[in-house]
Design a protein around this motif. Sequence first.
Motif, PDB file in Angstrom:
ATOM      1  N   LYS A  42       2.498   6.376  -8.911  1.00 51.68           N
ATOM      2  CA  LYS A  42       3.316   5.640  -8.121  1.00 51.68           C
ATOM      3  C   LYS A  42       3.336   4.715  -7.676  1.00 51.68           C
ATOM      4  CE  LYS A  42       4.269  10.713  -7.886  1.00 51.68           C
ATOM      5  NZ  LYS A  42       4.948  11.867  -7.067  1.00 51.68           N
ATOM      6  N   ASN A  43       3.966   3.480  -7.480  1.00 50.16           N
ATOM      7  CA  ASN A  43       4.681   2.419  -6.711  1.00 50.16           C
ATOM      8  C   ASN A  43       4.940   2.655  -5.631  1.00 50.16           C
ATOM      9  OD1 ASN A  43       4.587  -0.173  -6.348  1.00 50.16           O
ATOM     10  ND2 ASN A  43       6.584  -0.624  -7.635  1.00 50.16           N
ATOM     11  N   ILE A  44       4.303   3.100  -4.451  1.00 54.08           N
ATOM     12  CA  ILE A  44       4.375   2.843  -3.460  1.00 54.08           C
ATOM     13  C   ILE A  44       3.824   2.618  -1.939  1.00 54.08           C
ATOM     14  CG2 ILE A  44       5.388   4.897  -1.323  1.00 54.08           C
ATOM     15  CD1 ILE A  44       5.149   7.091  -3.556  1.00 54.08           C
ATOM     16  N   ASP A  45       5.441   1.392  -1.014  1.00 50.56           N
ATOM     17  CA  ASP A  45       4.331   1.396  -0.413  1.00 50.56           C
ATOM     18  C   ASP A  45       3.263   1.699   0.893  1.00 50.56           C
ATOM     19  OD1 ASP A  45       3.954  -0.476   2.298  1.00 50.56           O
ATOM     20  OD2 ASP A  45       5.186  -1.522   1.512  1.00 50.56           O
ATOM     21  N   VAL A  46       1.675   0.998   0.826  1.00 50.04           N
ATOM     22  CA  VAL A  46       0.955   1.140   1.248  1.00 50.04           C
ATOM     23  C   VAL A  46       0.968   2.117   2.989  1.00 50.04           C
ATOM     24  CG1 VAL A  46      -1.077   0.498   0.051  1.00 50.04           C
ATOM     25  CG2 VAL A  46      -0.263  -0.033   2.218  1.00 50.04           C
ATOM     26  N   ARG A  47       1.574   1.607   3.582  1.00 49.94           N
ATOM     27  CA  ARG A  47       2.994   1.635   4.493  1.00 49.94           C
ATOM     28  C   ARG A  47       3.253   3.168   4.324  1.00 49.94           C
ATOM     29  NH1 ARG A  47       4.956  -3.920   5.949  1.00 49.94           N
ATOM     30  NH2 ARG A  47       5.048  -3.620   3.675  1.00 49.94           N
ATOM     31  N   THR A  48       4.684   3.178   4.163  1.00 46.92           N
ATOM     32  CA  THR A  48       4.988   5.012   3.431  1.00 46.92           C
ATOM     33  C   THR A  48       3.908   5.605   3.648  1.00 46.92           C
ATOM     34  OG1 THR A  48       6.880   3.753   2.374  1.00 46.92           O
ATOM     35  CG2 THR A  48       7.101   6.264   2.391  1.00 46.92           C
ATOM     36  N   ILE A  49       3.092   5.304   2.358  1.00 42.28           N
ATOM     37  CA  ILE A  49       1.940   6.428   2.523  1.00 42.28           C
ATOM     38  C   ILE A  49       1.266   6.771   3.725  1.00 42.28           C
ATOM     39  CG2 ILE A  49       0.267   7.243   1.067  1.00 42.28           C
ATOM     40  CD1 ILE A  49       1.428   5.016  -1.257  1.00 42.28           C
ATOM     41  N   GLY A  50       0.676   5.513   4.310  1.00 41.82           N
ATOM     42  CA  GLY A  50      -0.091   6.292   5.915  1.00 41.82           C
ATOM     43  C   GLY A  50       1.007   6.936   6.795  1.00 41.82           C
ATOM     44  N   GLY A  51       2.200   6.206   6.600  1.00 43.04           N
ATOM     45  CA  GLY A  51       2.897   7.424   7.208  1.00 43.04           C
ATOM     46  C   GLY A  51       3.167   8.871   7.004  1.00 43.04           C
ATOM     47  N   GLN A  52       3.184   9.467   5.405  1.00 39.94           N
ATOM     48  CA  GLN A  52       3.396  10.382   5.391  1.00 39.94           C
ATOM     49  C   GLN A  52       1.862  11.099   5.548  1.00 39.94           C
ATOM     50  OE1 GLN A  52       4.997  10.549   1.284  1.00 39.94           O
ATOM     51  NE2 GLN A  52       6.527   9.312   1.920  1.00 39.94           N
ATOM     52  N   LEU A  53       1.058  10.121   5.022  1.00 40.68           N
ATOM     53  CA  LEU A  53      -0.661  11.201   5.489  1.00 40.68           C
ATOM     54  C   LEU A  53      -1.154  11.181   7.085  1.00 40.68           C
ATOM     55  CD1 LEU A  53      -1.790   9.760   2.143  1.00 40.68           C
ATOM     56  CD2 LEU A  53      -1.106  12.146   2.739  1.00 40.68           C
ATOM     57  N   GLY A  54      -0.487  10.255   7.421  1.00 41.72           N
ATOM     58  CA  GLY A  54      -1.027  10.069   8.951  1.00 41.72           C
ATOM     59  C   GLY A  54      -2.436   9.136   9.091  1.00 41.72           C
ATOM     60  N   VAL A  55      -2.557   8.589   7.685  1.00 40.22           N
ATOM     61  CA  VAL A  55      -3.526   8.048   7.993  1.00 40.22           C
ATOM     62  C   VAL A  55      -3.659   6.744   8.492  1.00 40.22           C
ATOM     63  CG1 VAL A  55      -4.619   9.269   6.621  1.00 40.22           C
ATOM     64  CG2 VAL A  55      -3.558   7.460   5.189  1.00 40.22           C
ATOM     65  N   SER A  56      -4.697   5.941   8.938  1.00 37.31           N
ATOM     66  CA  SER A  56      -4.896   4.276   9.516  1.00 37.31           C
ATOM     67  C   SER A  56      -5.280   3.488   8.146  1.00 37.31           C
ATOM     68  CB  SER A  56      -5.331   4.017  10.352  1.00 37.31           C
ATOM     69  OG  SER A  56      -6.980   4.212   9.799  1.00 37.31           O
ATOM     70  N   THR A  57      -5.843   4.027   6.312  1.00 35.07           N
ATOM     71  CA  THR A  57      -6.360   3.699   5.998  1.00 35.07           C
ATOM     72  C   THR A  57      -6.514   3.661   4.243  1.00 35.07           C
ATOM     73  OG1 THR A  57      -8.497   2.933   7.151  1.00 35.07           O
ATOM     74  CG2 THR A  57      -8.162   2.029   5.390  1.00 35.07           C
ATOM     75  N   ILE A  58      -6.086   3.441   3.754  1.00 33.00           N
ATOM     76  CA  ILE A  58      -5.644   3.880   1.959  1.00 33.00           C
ATOM     77  C   ILE A  58      -6.801   3.491   1.315  1.00 33.00           C
ATOM     78  CG2 ILE A  58      -4.541   4.111   0.243  1.00 33.00           C
ATOM     79  CD1 ILE A  58      -2.910   5.485   2.144  1.00 33.00           C
ATOM     80  N   LEU A  59      -7.623   3.985   0.908  1.00 29.05           N
ATOM     81  CA  LEU A  59      -8.497   4.078  -0.450  1.00 29.05           C
ATOM     82  C   LEU A  59      -7.421   3.367  -2.057  1.00 29.05           C
ATOM     83  CD1 LEU A  59     -11.405   3.253  -1.784  1.00 29.05           C
ATOM     84  CD2 LEU A  59     -12.024   5.789  -1.825  1.00 29.05           C
ATOM     85  N   GLU A  60      -7.545   2.413  -2.791  1.00 29.77           N
ATOM     86  CA  GLU A  60      -7.037   2.333  -4.034  1.00 29.77           C
ATOM     87  C   GLU A  60      -7.099   1.766  -4.799  1.00 29.77           C
ATOM     88  OE1 GLU A  60      -2.211   0.803  -4.311  1.00 29.77           O
ATOM     89  OE2 GLU A  60      -3.754  -0.679  -4.132  1.00 29.77           O
ATOM     90  N   GLY A  61      -7.617   2.360  -5.975  1.00 25.65           N
ATOM     91  CA  GLY A  61      -8.566   1.897  -7.213  1.00 25.65           C
ATOM     92  C   GLY A  61      -7.922   2.721  -8.348  1.00 25.65           C
TER      93      GLY A  61
END
Length: 580
Positions: A42-61
């Motif tokens: 899904k093409n979702i901004d990482v800042r949005t994902i971070g807010g929804q999951l409550g995390v400061s870092t996303i591992l993407e790959g």
Amino acid sequence: MSADPENEYFSDGITEEIINALTTVKGLKVIARTSSFAFKNKNIDVRTIGGQLGVSTILEGSVRKVKKRVRITAQLISTNDGTHFWSKNFDRNLEDIFALQDEISLLIADQIRENFGHLNIQEHLIEAPTQNIEAYNLYLKGRYQHLMWDGPGIAKATEFYEQSIAKDPSFSLPYFGLAYCNAMSISFRNNKGLLQVTKEKLSKGFNLDKQSFVGYFSKATLSFWSHWDFINGHKYFQKAIELNPSYTEAEEGLCELYTAVGYFEKALWHTDHILKINPFATNHYFTKANIHYLNEDYTEALDCIEISLSINPDFTHSIALKQICLILTKDYEKLNDFLRQTPLAERPEECRVLYKLVNAEEKIDIDISRVSLMIKEDIGSARFPWPLFLMVHFGKHEMALDFLEENIKMRTGQIINFMNIPLLKPLHQYQRFQDLVQAVFRTELLPTDPETQIRIAPPKALMSVAKIDKVLEFFEKGMKEEKWFQNPSLTLRELAENVNISSNKLSWLLNERIGQNFNEYINSLRLENFKENALNPANSHLTLLALAYESGFNSKTVFNTFFKKTEGMTPKAWVKANQI
């Protein structure tokens, strides 16, 4: 993600292995598989994902399997501003997959530690569970189907697990996967032959790996769902959680056990805990809804069901529970609309008839003439025992008690909550019902002093005061005289080798004594070096970026971001303000 849908099982499996590996690093919050995968492709901004999951870092790959090669890309992204602060590509032979998983997991853990604070990291996070890649590939296919959590998925998973075992009988994981699938099948239909086979599979799995959290989860599932053995089920669920505190499947099993025996407060504590780790798990919201339903709090139950169905509208457990709650809240219009609009609704005709029986005072046009035929129908794979509910509210109480007693003897999974099922309350007046409750839930059959919290031991000092002073002296000398910080590729592990201590001890020392994580400390030294050089007239012929690189920064973005965060202005503005 995977570029090839046919290899999605492989991509998912590798990703889950890395997630599981990172959960073994104490102090590191890792979002569970289900919630992580909610954002897959899904093409979702990482800042949005971070807010929804409550995390400061996303591992993407991404993971791609091409013939006998595997290609993995990985990058760590800050959810505050979208900054990529680490990325790496890997291209290896498929035979090296376990070493590669371990390497990637360690690199990720190191980067998080260097950027965010102290973590104790083991030498290895992943050990090869098998040397047979074909067996591992079949296991991943089984795991992929297993996680569909439906009848066809469990059936296919069973086939793949069996094939995996045939390829490598010394590989423990498919034994545990097979045992779990069998345990769930047994909970719907008692099968003594399958029960014996399942015990044998578990025994073989534990002979190969005595400390498998997956194994203890499977053993707990068999004890709890197949035998209604609350004491051993509790013990094995707790053991699985002890081995992997982030394994939400095991903690959900513990919630279900607490729910069955009526420990609702403890069950709710654990559901809230697992939803912090796995906030997009539709089944966890169902579990929470079920607790509220059994506690006769139907409003809260329906709220949780709505969240569950917003994540997965086809989750049949939540669909069926919503039907029951709408019956009990006396909302026929909503129930009827829901049944008409939901193709996966469970036993819609029985549901409407049950509504009429439960809410007899309401004047609604429902034909109950077929209720006797409905009662005779088998439960099958239904989530709720509709024939039993119809018996109770059609006034066939002796028949209902016979049905209940027989299914308790068979340990039918849907009946395990019978002590608190609201629709069975008319049976409470009978001594026979009370005797059944006592036979299943008497005190000596229940776990004693059940835990309500996941306990984390306080951190211990990793070095003596004398050792700390000695290391700091050597450390400061290396920074001032040899300017170690000017190495743009300097890592915590490399710096630890320079001062002859472990990377875990150095990480602890920086955070506890100096009060900075590795990157903050090194970049602070680089920044001071830059400022000194930038104000030196002898360097006027050099650009600010060149001076930053000379000071050890290896990225224009990192340099500018760190400078502005520290000084509150851009490097150019700072130089202009401080030049004489």
